[in-house]
Design a protein around this motif. Structure first.
Motif, PDB file in Angstrom:
ATOM      1  N   UNK A   1      12.855   2.474   2.733  1.00 13.70           N
ATOM      2  CA  UNK A   1      13.312   3.033   4.014  1.00 13.70           C
ATOM      3  C   UNK A   1      12.132   3.559   4.830  1.00 13.70           C
ATOM      4  N   UNK A   2      11.174   4.184   4.166  1.00 17.13           N
ATOM      5  CA  UNK A   2       9.983   4.654   4.876  1.00 17.13           C
ATOM      6  C   UNK A   2       9.197   3.480   5.460  1.00 17.13           C
ATOM      7  N   UNK A   3       9.082   2.418   4.696  1.00 16.80           N
ATOM      8  CA  UNK A   3       8.377   1.224   5.186  1.00 16.80           C
ATOM      9  C   UNK A   3       9.057   0.688   6.448  1.00 16.80           C
ATOM     10  N   UNK A   4      10.369   0.563   6.410  1.00 15.34           N
ATOM     11  CA  UNK A   4      11.101   0.070   7.580  1.00 15.34           C
ATOM     12  C   UNK A   4      10.934   1.013   8.769  1.00 15.34           C
ATOM     13  N   UNK A   5      10.953   2.301   8.500  1.00 19.32           N
ATOM     14  CA  UNK A   5      10.750   3.286   9.563  1.00 19.32           C
ATOM     15  C   UNK A   5       9.360   3.135  10.180  1.00 19.32           C
ATOM     16  N   UNK A   6       8.351   2.988   9.330  1.00 19.16           N
ATOM     17  CA  UNK A   6       6.988   2.841   9.839  1.00 19.16           C
ATOM     18  C   UNK A   6       6.809   1.546  10.631  1.00 19.16           C
ATOM     19  N   UNK A   7       7.474   0.478  10.190  1.00 21.44           N
ATOM     20  CA  UNK A   7       7.394  -0.786  10.928  1.00 21.44           C
ATOM     21  C   UNK A   7       8.044  -0.697  12.300  1.00 21.44           C
TER      22      UNK A   7
ATOM     23  N   UNK B   1      16.409   5.218  -6.737  1.00 22.36           N
ATOM     24  CA  UNK B   1      16.538   5.924  -5.463  1.00 22.36           C
ATOM     25  C   UNK B   1      15.170   6.109  -4.807  1.00 22.36           C
ATOM     26  N   UNK B   2      14.151   6.404  -5.630  1.00 20.75           N
ATOM     27  CA  UNK B   2      12.779   6.533  -5.116  1.00 20.75           C
ATOM     28  C   UNK B   2      12.353   5.236  -4.438  1.00 20.75           C
ATOM     29  N   UNK B   3      12.585   4.114  -5.113  1.00 20.68           N
ATOM     30  CA  UNK B   3      12.200   2.819  -4.546  1.00 20.68           C
ATOM     31  C   UNK B   3      12.908   2.559  -3.216  1.00 20.68           C
TER      32      UNK B   3
ATOM     33  N   UNK C   1       0.838  -1.206   0.000  1.00 15.43           N
ATOM     34  CA  UNK C   1       0.000   0.000   0.000  1.00 15.43           C
ATOM     35  C   UNK C   1       0.868   1.249   0.000  1.00 15.43           C
ATOM     36  N   UNK C   2       1.919   1.251   0.795  1.00 19.07           N
ATOM     37  CA  UNK C   2       2.808   2.405   0.852  1.00 19.07           C
ATOM     38  C   UNK C   2       3.448   2.659  -0.505  1.00 19.07           C
ATOM     39  N   UNK C   3       3.925   1.605  -1.159  1.00 17.32           N
ATOM     40  CA  UNK C   3       4.560   1.759  -2.471  1.00 17.32           C
ATOM     41  C   UNK C   3       3.554   2.251  -3.510  1.00 17.32           C
ATOM     42  N   UNK C   4       2.327   1.736  -3.463  1.00 18.64           N
ATOM     43  CA  UNK C   4       1.295   2.187  -4.406  1.00 18.64           C
ATOM     44  C   UNK C   4       0.921   3.639  -4.138  1.00 18.64           C
TER      45      UNK C   4
END
Length: 194
Positions: A178-184, A171-173, A81-84
């Motif tokens: 990194x945002x996903x890992x931060x949110x987890x 780099x975007x990916x 969901x975050x990537x989409x």
């Protein structure tokens, strides 16, 4: 009968198109009057002033953007969901630079409360983040992190600010990962509501 078929919606759509073509700061009532072949005064029976027009463009663009984001995230959760969400955000910002710029202006909170599109933005964004187990005040902090990251990246990319040979998309990916890992692993703040 309105001259030149003018309506607030038609004027707003033309202003949004002009913003994408020439830049949001180039949207003026005079430019729109020339576009429609009317005098500036003819527009004032449909929009109050330039600020009113810019807010209308912001609300239009915000609705378009959240429609694309919501369609991208439907049925997804977590990293997918975050990537989409991020992908739809970036695509809109790069394809519609003037409209996107409009979404960044400050809009009176009373108008935000009355705007179904802006309420939907909060619902979709907070819904995606709740899958990470976040509650207030962490939700607000996470929204601010995402907005700052996405906006900063898109602004730099649109302005040609990434000069390295590495693919900008790669780099975007990585940033989304990194945002996903931060949110987890979010540093949770205890809710102090009693």
């Amino acid at each position: 009968m309105p001259r030149a078929g003018l309506t607030p919606d038609r004027i707003t759509a033309a202003a949004a198109d002009l913003a994408d073509e020439a830049g949001f700061e180039q949207v003026t009532l005079s430019a729109l009057a020339r576009h429609f072949g009317v005098k500036d005064a003819s527009l004032y029976s449909h929009v109050k002033n330039l600020q009113d027009l810019r807010v209308r463009v912001a609300l239009l663009a915000g609705g378009e953007m959240i429609d694309r984001i919501a369609a991208a995230v439907v049925g997804r959760s977590g990293k997918d969901a975050l990537a989409a969400f991020a992908g739809a955000y970036r695509e809109y910002a790069l394809r519609h630079p003037g409209r996107y710029a409009a979404t960044q202006i400050r809009v009176d909170q009373a108008l935000v409360a009355d705007s179904p599109a802006l309420r939907r933005t909060a619902e979709v964004t907070y819904g995606m983040l709740r899958a990470y187990g976040l509650d207030e005040p962490d939700l607000t902090d996470a929204v601010r992190l995402l907005r700052a990251t996405f906006h900063g990246y898109c602004a730099l990319e649109a302005g040609g600010g990434f000069g390295h040979s590495r693919a900008v998309r790669a780099s975007w990916d990585k940033a989304v990962e990194a945002l996903h890992l931060t949110l987890e692993h979010w540093p949770r703040e205890e809710n102090t509501r009693g």
